[in-house]
Motif scaffolding. Sequence first.
Motif, PDB file in Angstrom:
ATOM      1  N   ARG A 109     -10.141   5.453  -3.796  1.00  0.00           N
ATOM      2  CA  ARG A 109      -9.618   4.382  -4.672  1.00  0.00           C
ATOM      3  C   ARG A 109     -10.596   3.210  -4.710  1.00  0.00           C
ATOM      4  O   ARG A 109     -10.650   2.463  -5.676  1.00  0.00           O
ATOM      5  CB  ARG A 109      -8.243   3.941  -4.175  1.00  0.00           C
ATOM      6  N   ASP A 148      -3.346   2.351  -3.767  1.00  0.00           N
ATOM      7  CA  ASP A 148      -2.381   3.402  -4.126  1.00  0.00           C
ATOM      8  C   ASP A 148      -3.114   4.740  -4.228  1.00  0.00           C
ATOM      9  O   ASP A 148      -3.901   4.973  -5.136  1.00  0.00           O
ATOM     10  CB  ASP A 148      -1.617   3.068  -5.422  1.00  0.00           C
ATOM     11  N   ASN A 173      -1.390  -4.859  -5.411  1.00  0.00           N
ATOM     12  CA  ASN A 173      -1.734  -3.513  -4.956  1.00  0.00           C
ATOM     13  C   ASN A 173      -2.777  -3.565  -3.836  1.00  0.00           C
ATOM     14  O   ASN A 173      -3.913  -3.976  -4.056  1.00  0.00           O
ATOM     15  CB  ASN A 173      -2.268  -2.691  -6.144  1.00  0.00           C
ATOM     16  N   SER A 178      -0.671   7.757  -5.844  1.00  0.00           N
ATOM     17  CA  SER A 178      -1.364   7.082  -6.947  1.00  0.00           C
ATOM     18  C   SER A 178      -0.331   6.712  -8.001  1.00  0.00           C
ATOM     19  O   SER A 178       0.480   7.556  -8.390  1.00  0.00           O
ATOM     20  CB  SER A 178      -2.393   8.019  -7.577  1.00  0.00           C
ATOM     21  N   ALA A 224       2.134   4.523  -7.708  1.00  0.00           N
ATOM     22  CA  ALA A 224       3.447   4.061  -7.199  1.00  0.00           C
ATOM     23  C   ALA A 224       3.740   2.633  -7.679  1.00  0.00           C
ATOM     24  O   ALA A 224       4.869   2.326  -8.098  1.00  0.00           O
ATOM     25  CB  ALA A 224       3.463   4.115  -5.671  1.00  0.00           C
ATOM     26  N   HIS A 225       2.714   1.779  -7.652  1.00  0.00           N
ATOM     27  CA  HIS A 225       2.921   0.374  -8.040  1.00  0.00           C
ATOM     28  C   HIS A 225       3.272   0.243  -9.514  1.00  0.00           C
ATOM     29  O   HIS A 225       4.032  -0.634  -9.909  1.00  0.00           O
ATOM     30  CB  HIS A 225       1.666  -0.449  -7.749  1.00  0.00           C
ATOM     31  N   ARG A 241       0.882  -1.187   0.000  1.00  0.00           N
ATOM     32  CA  ARG A 241       0.000   0.000   0.000  1.00  0.00           C
ATOM     33  C   ARG A 241       0.908   1.222   0.000  1.00  0.00           C
ATOM     34  O   ARG A 241       1.890   1.273   0.746  1.00  0.00           O
ATOM     35  CB  ARG A 241      -0.895   0.006   1.234  1.00  0.00           C
ATOM     36  N   HIS A 242       0.554   2.194  -0.833  1.00  0.00           N
ATOM     37  CA  HIS A 242       1.392   3.398  -0.948  1.00  0.00           C
ATOM     38  C   HIS A 242       0.489   4.626  -1.098  1.00  0.00           C
ATOM     39  O   HIS A 242      -0.528   4.564  -1.795  1.00  0.00           O
ATOM     40  CB  HIS A 242       2.326   3.252  -2.170  1.00  0.00           C
TER      41      HIS A 242
END
Length: 326
Positions: free
Chosen positions: A182, A144, A141, A125, A127-128, A121-122
Amino acid sequence: MSGKETVSQAGESVAWRHHHVLDVDDFSTAEIELVMQTADAMKDVLSRPIRKVPALRGKTVFTVFYEASTRTRGSFEAAAKNLSADVVNITAQSSSVTKGESLIDTLNTLEAIGADIIVMRHPLSGAHYCAAPYVKANLLNAGDGWHAHPTQALLDLYTMRRHKMSVNGLKVAIVGDIKHSRVAHSNIWCLSKMGAKVTLCAPPTLLPAGMDDPQGRFPDVNVTTDINAALQDADVVMCLRLQKERMQSGLLPGLREFTSGYQLNKERLALAKPDAIVMHPGPVNEDVELAGDVLHGPRSMVNEQVANGVAVRMALLYLLSGSKEL
Ligand code: ASP
């Protein structure tokens, strides 16, 4: 047909082809079906006195959370352990990110330690998507930024199907802070693909731009600021949390105005179908977006969503791992 395949509507078998799960927007309906069927098998495992199978024995799952989480992190950890994986949990506060290490270097370090699957989790938006080309392990994911939360959308779909059989043709009203959610974004993709009629409802400042364009990506999604119109004859009502941590000031006159205009309470729920179910991804701001008596009432699926999250996350870990054992 192996456990990694399902049969599409056209009758051909569909195999799992994802190395990473970054969102559901690149899943076909047959692939979503495969996740649902695999989750059914996992639900069966979870109903046994010993809720453990050897499917991921010898594999290591890392959970890496750069943002707070109770449900998602806990259920991924439980899911991985139910499949007999070894699990290592990393949080931002305890990682070398605090010393300036880049995200890609951190993920490559986890691979060097032995990560087979990385659940991340980051707060940013995308990042993955930036990291995925540099990661050989499977990247999953877990949220994000404002962008995507694919496992939440899949567990929401799974929960709806346990009550409504199919979502095809159902009216699903998503009410609340859609702009910063999200959960809403992944649900719009997933539900639209599965044939649901999605209605988004929020004050104008909390609606994402471009959703009501009939020529756009979601021609069948309705957008309204009128909660009564959104709830009228809905089969499913999904409430979303006000994402105060993402909100710039000035988007709402105040909490009281939001609550009086958009809270799902008993009176408003009466506009939906008599058998409509109420959902919320949690955490709930009780008595803000959702009245306490509805949250704790018989039509609330909130705890069931959490429980189904374990089965759906087991399904995704299993499919990504390539395991043949159950
Ligand atoms: N738990 C969900 C998420 O991580 C919903 C929320 O935080 O409101 O996006």
